[in-house]
Design a protein around this motif. Structure first.
Motif, mmCIF file in Angstrom:
data_model
loop_
_atom_site.group_PDB
_atom_site.id
_atom_site.type_symbol
_atom_site.label_atom_id
_atom_site.label_comp_id
_atom_site.label_asym_id
_atom_site.label_seq_id
_atom_site.Cartn_x
_atom_site.Cartn_y
_atom_site.Cartn_z
ATOM 1 N N ASP A 32 9.348 -38.235 104.522
ATOM 2 C CA ASP A 32 8.467 -38.711 103.451
ATOM 3 C C ASP A 32 9.303 -39.227 102.291
ATOM 4 O O ASP A 32 10.293 -38.600 101.884
ATOM 5 C CB ASP A 32 7.500 -37.633 102.964
ATOM 6 N N LEU A 34 8.650 -39.376 99.133
ATOM 7 C CA LEU A 34 8.632 -38.584 97.896
ATOM 8 C C LEU A 34 9.524 -37.362 98.044
ATOM 9 O O LEU A 34 9.534 -36.722 99.100
ATOM 10 C CB LEU A 34 7.208 -38.119 97.578
ATOM 11 N N ASP A 35 10.215 -37.002 96.966
ATOM 12 C CA ASP A 35 11.083 -35.827 97.118
ATOM 13 C C ASP A 35 10.315 -34.517 97.000
ATOM 14 O O ASP A 35 10.839 -33.458 97.286
ATOM 15 C CB ASP A 35 12.303 -35.874 96.186
ATOM 16 N N ARG A 36 9.048 -34.596 96.576
ATOM 17 C CA ARG A 36 8.178 -33.414 96.624
ATOM 18 C C ARG A 36 6.741 -33.913 96.697
ATOM 19 O O ARG A 36 6.465 -35.065 96.318
ATOM 20 C CB ARG A 36 8.385 -32.504 95.424
ATOM 21 N N PRO A 37 5.803 -33.063 97.176
ATOM 22 C CA PRO A 37 4.408 -33.510 97.240
ATOM 23 C C PRO A 37 3.922 -33.927 95.861
ATOM 24 O O PRO A 37 4.287 -33.307 94.852
ATOM 25 C CB PRO A 37 3.663 -32.273 97.756
ATOM 26 N N SER A 38 3.106 -34.966 95.797
ATOM 27 C CA SER A 38 2.692 -35.511 94.495
ATOM 28 C C SER A 38 1.806 -34.532 93.724
ATOM 29 O O SER A 38 1.736 -34.592 92.505
ATOM 30 C CB SER A 38 1.923 -36.813 94.701
ATOM 31 N N GLY A 39 1.123 -33.637 94.428
ATOM 32 C CA GLY A 39 0.196 -32.697 93.777
ATOM 33 C C GLY A 39 -1.108 -33.350 93.383
ATOM 34 O O GLY A 39 -2.014 -32.685 92.876
ATOM 35 N N ALA A 101 -0.945 -28.939 101.478
ATOM 36 C CA ALA A 101 -0.086 -27.746 101.442
ATOM 37 C C ALA A 101 -0.363 -26.866 102.665
ATOM 38 O O ALA A 101 0.577 -26.351 103.299
ATOM 39 C CB ALA A 101 -0.328 -26.967 100.144
ATOM 40 N N THR A 108 5.330 -26.526 109.441
ATOM 41 C CA THR A 108 6.650 -25.894 109.313
ATOM 42 C C THR A 108 6.708 -24.589 110.112
ATOM 43 O O THR A 108 7.680 -24.326 110.821
ATOM 44 C CB THR A 108 6.959 -25.621 107.826
ATOM 45 N N ARG A 115 11.467 -33.758 106.128
ATOM 46 C CA ARG A 115 12.542 -34.189 105.221
ATOM 47 C C ARG A 115 11.926 -35.031 104.110
ATOM 48 O O ARG A 115 11.448 -36.143 104.365
ATOM 49 C CB ARG A 115 13.586 -35.008 105.972
ATOM 50 N N ARG A 116 11.929 -34.479 102.911
ATOM 51 C CA ARG A 116 11.362 -35.200 101.770
ATOM 52 C C ARG A 116 12.469 -35.964 101.063
ATOM 53 O O ARG A 116 13.632 -35.562 101.108
ATOM 54 C CB ARG A 116 10.648 -34.236 100.831
ATOM 55 N N GLY A 117 12.082 -37.062 100.405
ATOM 56 C CA GLY A 117 13.084 -37.912 99.782
ATOM 57 C C GLY A 117 13.730 -38.848 100.792
ATOM 58 O O GLY A 117 14.766 -39.440 100.507
#
Ligand code: FAD
Length: 495
Positions: A32, A34-39, A101, A108, A115-117
């Motif tokens: 993905d 994005l380095d973290r979920p956008s929320g 989430a 997982t 792999r984010r980012g």
């Protein structure tokens, strides 16, 4: 080959697909950008069919109390979804970030790597595999896989790089969305199915912790090319113009805009690349269907990809993904377009709305529309017409008494394997399925339902891992032998 399957995009579609692949015993890597979920939460729930899929995999308790409502709408005209067996408008009050989430945890836990980012920026597609190039925090990396699935949303890089056309219609209007706290003193009056006003349409619903979601569509506002995101001041001004209410004193937690662009990929597979979710279809979010249809795409694709990777897939199994899901995507586009006209059209559409509302009073018409939006009426065209009425349709929810006590039809699908439901304790049925024991679990159980229930008169059902009925007895039409159905969907019998 670095890994059998790479999924590009850790949205709800990609995450559910990753979990399905792991249930099928296939290693999968999810990338993905994005380095973290956008929320952020575009969606606030999911449809009845997506609720059933989560139930089948035992995921519903992870969402806490799941509130479903039979009251819904079609294009803003009230519609009772309870006309369908097990029907409802959807699970509400579950922000998309929460769904993502839950699905990320699930993928997982089952062993998928996320792999984010990692942003896909290059793709080579061939008949025997694909190679993706990604920008990563450590520089550019290349990865090879047997299959790559683009679950990377409406602006899909994968779709474009694979050269899969995405015809459709451009957006004709721009709509605003804001999640706002402390607006209008005691909160904003809820308008859960929207309210048509002389200048357009507004919608509002309370979220958690005193935050309200507002959506505004002003008529005559074609999409603008923006060099900066929409601001809350713009949303509050549009809200004031339509409703006369001032929400400008509130604090916006999230502001966004969207449109009614409607497109569908011409092919859901090209060589080693497949598409699912918004990457395959985008549309006006009327009736909250996009996430749900993406998750259903993933359920249809996951086990077929796993079977292909493991080598037991019968010829053509993977191509049934396009054959089955493209028509579902097409009717999603049709129903959201129709809803857009009813919802957002001007004065000239009032007679159409009035006639539509009359038609929707007819039970058959209500059932038809409720079936469309909920996804409960899907019958895949890969099954012959005639025969048992459940053939090609979803396994209905029903209580059973199994060898270990009370259970349900959906509980049989937890592990994501095919199931032969022997409802009449017939040893011949069980014997016939024995050579497929590694792919199909045989369950002997008796229905606990009143006469006329969904399983009334059914002696046995072969159910695919995605919960669709592949064979049923007794059939009403030309008989298809159970072994033929097992071969058709689960490949050759084991020696
Ligand atoms: C206002 C609004 C309300 C909605 N309400 C509902 C609702 O109530 N119910 C419902 O079912 N649906 C709803 N939807 C639709 C729903 O939000 C989408 O259909 C859903 O998010 C699609 O999921 P997806 O996983 O296919 O794509 P996305 O959610 O778009 O996820 C794509 C992922 O791919 C990643 N990505 C993109 N490009 C790359 C790249 N090059 N490399 C790596 N990663 C990449 C992105 O970061 C993202 O994480 C709504 C939509 C809107 C706009």
């Amino acid at each position: 080959m670095d890994v059998p399957v790479i999924v590009v995009g850790a949205g709800p579609t990609g995450l559910f697909l990753a979990a399905e692949l792991r249930l099928g015993g296939v290693d999968v890597l999810v990338l993905d950008a994005l380095d973290r979920p956008s929320g952020q939460s575009r969606g606030l729930g999911f449809t009845a069919r997506a609720t059933e899929l989560f139930d089948m995999r035992g995921l519903l308790p992870r969402f806490g109390t799941v509130r479903t409502d039979t009251r819904g709408h079609f294009g803003g005209i009230p519609l009772d979804y309870g006309v369908l067996d097990g029907g409802h408008f959807g699970a509400r009050g579950i922000p998309q970030a929460r769904t993502e989430a839950v699905l990320a945890d699930r993928a997982t836990e089952l062993g998928a790597e996320i792999r984010r980012g990692w942003k896909a920026v290059g793709l080579v597609n061939g008949p025997d595999g694909a190679e993706v190039e990604a920008e990563t925090p450590a520089g550019r990396r290349r990865l090879r896989c047997r299959f790559l699935v683009g679950c990377d949303g409406g602006h899909s890089f994968v779709r474009g790089a694979a050269g899969i056309a995405f015809p459709g219609t451009a957006a004709t209007r721009e709509m605003f969305l804001a999640d706002v706290a402390g607006a209008a003193g005691g909160g904003i009056r809820p308008r859960p199915i929207g309210e048509r006003l002389p200048g357009g349409m507004v919608m509002s619903a309370p979220l958690a912790d005193g935050v309200d979601r507002v959506i505004v569509c002003e008529r005559g506002t074609p999409p603008r090319r923006r060099d900066r995101p929409v601001t809350f001041d713009e949303v509050a001004a549009a809200w004031r113009r339509l409703t006369g209410e001032d929400i400008g004193g509130g604090t916006a937690h999230w502001v966004s805009s969207f449109g009614d662009a409607t497109h569908q990929a011409v092919a859901y597979r090209k060589d080693s690349v497949l598409l699912a979710g918004d990457a395959a279809h985008t549309h006006l979010p009327a009736g909250g269907q996009g996430l749900s249809v993406g998750v259903q795409d993933a359920a249809n694709l996951g086990w077929k990809l796993a079977a292909t990777v493991h080598g037991w897939a019968p010829p053509g199994l993977l191509d049934t993904y396009h054959a089955e899901r493209h028509p579902v995507g097409a009717r999603l586009l049709a129903n959201t377009r129709a809803q857009g006209l009813l919802y957002l059209g001007g004065e000239e559409t009032l007679p159409l709305r009035a006639v539509f509302a009359e038609l929707m009073e007819l039970p058959e018409a209500g059932r038809h529309l409720a079936g469309r939006v909920s996804g409960l009426d899907i019958r895949y065209g890969t099954f012959p017409d005639g025969g048992h009425p459940l053939l090609g349709r979803r396994l209905p929810p029903a209580d059973l008494v199994g060898e270990d006590g009370p259970t349900t039809t959906f509980a049989q699908l937890r592990t994501g394997r095919g199931v032969l439901l022997d409802l009449a304790a017939d040893p011949d049925v069980r014997d016939a399925a024995r050579p497929w024991a590694d792919r199909v679990r045989v369950v002997t159980a008796a229905p606990r339902e009143a006469p006329g229930g969904p399983l009334d008169g059914t002696a046995a059902l072969l159910v695919r891992p995605d919960g669709h009925v592949a064979w049923a007895a007794p059939g009403g039409g030309p008989p298809v032998a159970l072994p033929a159905a097992l071969r058709r969907w689960f490949g050759r019998a084991a020696r």
